[in-house]
Design a protein around this motif. Structure first.
Motif, mmCIF file in Angstrom:
data_model
loop_
_atom_site.group_PDB
_atom_site.id
_atom_site.type_symbol
_atom_site.label_atom_id
_atom_site.label_comp_id
_atom_site.label_asym_id
_atom_site.label_seq_id
_atom_site.Cartn_x
_atom_site.Cartn_y
_atom_site.Cartn_z
ATOM 1 N N THR A 63 0.872 -1.492 -0.107
ATOM 2 C CA THR A 63 -0.310 -0.182 0.053
ATOM 3 C C THR A 63 1.482 1.637 0.088
ATOM 4 O O THR A 63 0.288 2.337 -0.902
ATOM 5 C CB THR A 63 -1.079 -0.173 1.093
ATOM 6 N N ARG A 64 2.064 1.225 1.073
ATOM 7 C CA ARG A 64 2.901 2.207 0.465
ATOM 8 C C ARG A 64 3.747 3.167 -0.427
ATOM 9 O O ARG A 64 3.544 3.585 -1.369
ATOM 10 C CB ARG A 64 3.875 2.403 1.415
ATOM 11 N N ALA A 65 3.884 1.738 -1.199
ATOM 12 C CA ALA A 65 4.399 1.414 -2.755
ATOM 13 C C ALA A 65 3.402 2.165 -3.526
ATOM 14 O O ALA A 65 3.703 3.555 -4.485
ATOM 15 C CB ALA A 65 5.177 0.033 -3.148
ATOM 16 N N TYR A 66 2.747 1.773 -3.794
ATOM 17 C CA TYR A 66 1.499 2.111 -4.895
ATOM 18 C C TYR A 66 1.369 4.224 -4.449
ATOM 19 O O TYR A 66 0.926 4.148 -5.577
ATOM 20 C CB TYR A 66 -0.107 1.581 -4.581
ATOM 21 N N ARG A 67 1.352 3.642 -3.254
ATOM 22 C CA ARG A 67 1.220 5.213 -2.560
ATOM 23 C C ARG A 67 2.163 6.727 -2.902
ATOM 24 O O ARG A 67 1.871 7.440 -3.623
ATOM 25 C CB ARG A 67 0.233 5.502 -1.283
ATOM 26 N N HIS A 68 2.687 5.903 -2.512
ATOM 27 C CA HIS A 68 4.338 7.090 -3.028
ATOM 28 C C HIS A 68 5.722 6.750 -3.396
ATOM 29 O O HIS A 68 6.202 7.483 -4.333
ATOM 30 C CB HIS A 68 5.425 7.213 -1.578
ATOM 31 N N GLY A 129 12.803 9.765 -6.179
ATOM 32 C CA GLY A 129 13.206 9.945 -4.514
ATOM 33 C C GLY A 129 14.099 10.165 -4.084
ATOM 34 O O GLY A 129 14.363 9.031 -3.566
ATOM 35 N N GLU A 130 13.932 10.969 -2.499
ATOM 36 C CA GLU A 130 14.904 10.932 -2.182
ATOM 37 C C GLU A 130 14.698 10.107 -1.050
ATOM 38 O O GLU A 130 13.548 10.387 -0.600
ATOM 39 C CB GLU A 130 15.614 12.313 -1.342
ATOM 40 N N LEU A 131 15.576 9.074 -0.388
ATOM 41 C CA LEU A 131 15.229 7.958 1.251
ATOM 42 C C LEU A 131 15.342 9.148 2.321
ATOM 43 O O LEU A 131 15.853 10.420 2.740
ATOM 44 C CB LEU A 131 16.096 7.695 1.144
ATOM 45 N N ASP A 132 14.105 9.037 2.764
ATOM 46 C CA ASP A 132 14.418 9.572 4.479
ATOM 47 C C ASP A 132 14.748 9.644 5.287
ATOM 48 O O ASP A 132 15.332 8.134 4.856
ATOM 49 C CB ASP A 132 12.409 10.018 4.910
ATOM 50 N N ARG A 133 15.503 9.385 6.252
ATOM 51 C CA ARG A 133 15.996 9.103 7.483
ATOM 52 C C ARG A 133 15.999 7.951 7.671
ATOM 53 O O ARG A 133 16.929 6.913 7.721
ATOM 54 C CB ARG A 133 16.240 10.162 8.536
ATOM 55 N N SER A 134 14.799 7.605 7.967
ATOM 56 C CA SER A 134 14.527 6.338 8.707
ATOM 57 C C SER A 134 14.625 4.845 6.952
ATOM 58 O O SER A 134 15.410 4.099 7.577
ATOM 59 C CB SER A 134 13.262 5.879 9.035
ATOM 60 N N ASP A 135 14.597 5.257 6.144
ATOM 61 C CA ASP A 135 14.307 3.981 4.864
ATOM 62 C C ASP A 135 15.878 4.608 4.434
ATOM 63 O O ASP A 135 16.380 3.529 4.163
ATOM 64 C CB ASP A 135 13.632 5.853 3.638
ATOM 65 N N ARG A 136 16.636 5.640 4.307
ATOM 66 C CA ARG A 136 17.914 5.365 4.181
ATOM 67 C C ARG A 136 18.758 4.486 5.062
ATOM 68 O O ARG A 136 19.349 3.465 4.580
ATOM 69 C CB ARG A 136 18.924 6.611 4.396
ATOM 70 N N THR A 137 18.910 4.537 6.667
ATOM 71 C CA THR A 137 19.390 3.628 7.152
ATOM 72 C C THR A 137 18.449 2.186 6.798
ATOM 73 O O THR A 137 19.018 0.920 7.239
ATOM 74 C CB THR A 137 18.386 3.709 8.871
ATOM 75 N N GLU A 138 17.347 1.778 6.364
ATOM 76 C CA GLU A 138 16.913 0.883 6.767
ATOM 77 C C GLU A 138 17.694 0.619 5.420
ATOM 78 O O GLU A 138 18.192 -0.996 5.214
ATOM 79 C CB GLU A 138 15.227 0.289 5.931
ATOM 80 N N ALA A 139 17.495 0.986 3.912
ATOM 81 C CA ALA A 139 18.486 0.528 2.397
ATOM 82 C C ALA A 139 19.978 -0.087 2.840
ATOM 83 O O ALA A 139 20.475 -0.965 2.992
ATOM 84 C CB ALA A 139 18.426 1.475 1.592
#
Length: 294
Positions: A63-68, A129-139
């Motif tokens: 759901t997050r993928a489809y929305r953002h 798009g740019e990864l936010d802090r949480s996503d960058r940490t996970e990536a």
């Protein structure tokens, strides 16, 4: 023969509240007991898909993928999310033109064209798009997480692997931890031709339940151990569309990730009576063993 899965009546009623009366339902699930997807036909031959996610994690990711994330692919390059209902883990999606690539009698040149288009779409997704802090940490942690999973899969394979084969897996997991920085972004997570729909309008991607922030090279593992192994021309075409070559660190990471994919397949495939996945893992591991001895 795979048994047809009935669409739950409560889910159909929910969908009809959003799209109107449904005149036909077709089971469109993959050949896996946790796959639950149906094609809905409405008036005027309009079509949608309903999907019940196999877990909360997959529902949340998709759901997050489809929305953002998915909208960066462009019009008709992926389904649109009409609505979702968390309590039932259900998504209602628009249909996009095309049929899965493996079911089509594509010529050599057509396969190259499909891989080139896939490279274009993957690049868009990876750069969404740019990864936010949480996503960058996970990536940035994704390769270490993959390496840490090796022992879990080795435990599940048990006697299916020899001591030498187990050591090769552990060696590649250790190497993966030392790869160093690689490009990160959003990955599809199940990037392979069964999730590529081919039509005269071009290529579309489907099935985003594994979409997440990760090292971009992780999106190439299945292709590397299946499509590209016997068809290097398809690999070349993909990277023409992708518009950059892998870095040295990414190429080393990809080799290590194929070893981890092998042990994952050899754990999951036999446990789920899936000879295709099992065969993929065995073929990769046999190749790595031969290369390790040379």
């Amino acid at each position: 023969m795979r048994r047809t899965k009935p669409l739950p009546a409560t889910v159909q009623r929910w969908a009809e509240q959003r799209i109107g009366p449904v005149v036909a339902v077709r089971d469109a699930s993959h050949d896996w007991y946790r796959s639950k997807v149906w094609e809905l036909e409405g008036s005027g031959a309009r079509r949608w898909y309903v999907k019940i996610s196999p877990s909360v994690k997959f529902f949340t990711r998709e759901t997050r993928a489809y929305r953002h994330i998915v909208p960066v692919l462009g019009h008709s390059r992926a389904p649109d999310l009409v609505d979702s209902r968390a309590e039932d883990l259900v998504l209602l999606l628009t249909a996009v033109p095309g049929a899965p690539a493996p079911g089509l009698a594509l010529t050599t040149g057509e396969w190259r064209a499909v891989h080139r288009q896939a490279g274009v779409l993957c690049a868009r997704l990876h750069e969404a798009g740019e990864l936010d802090r949480s996503d960058r940490t996970e990536a940035e942690a994704s390769l270490n997480v993959a390496a840490e999973g090796a022992e879990k899969y080795l435990a599940r394979t048990g006697a299916r692997l020899t001591a030498d084969e187990q050591q090769v897996i552990r060696d590649h997991a250790a190497q993966l931890r030392r790869v160093g920085p690689v490009p990160v972004g959003y990955i599809h997570g199940d990037n392979q031709p069964r999730n590529w729909l081919v039509s005269s309008a071009g290529l579309a991607l489907v099935d985003f339940e594994r979409t997440r922030p990760a090292a971009r090279v992780q999106d190439l593992v299945i292709l590397a151990v299946t499509e590209w192994l016997d068809h290097p021309d398809r690999e070349k075409a993909f990277f023409q569309g992708y518009r950059r070559d892998l870095t040295c660190a990414e190429r080393h990471a990809l080799r290590c990730l194929t070893a981890l994919d092998a042990v994952n397949c050899l754990a999951w495939g036999p446990d789920n009576n899936h000879p295709e996945v099992t065969g993929r893992g065995r073929r990769t591991l046999d190749r790595l063993m031969r290369e390790n001895r040379s």
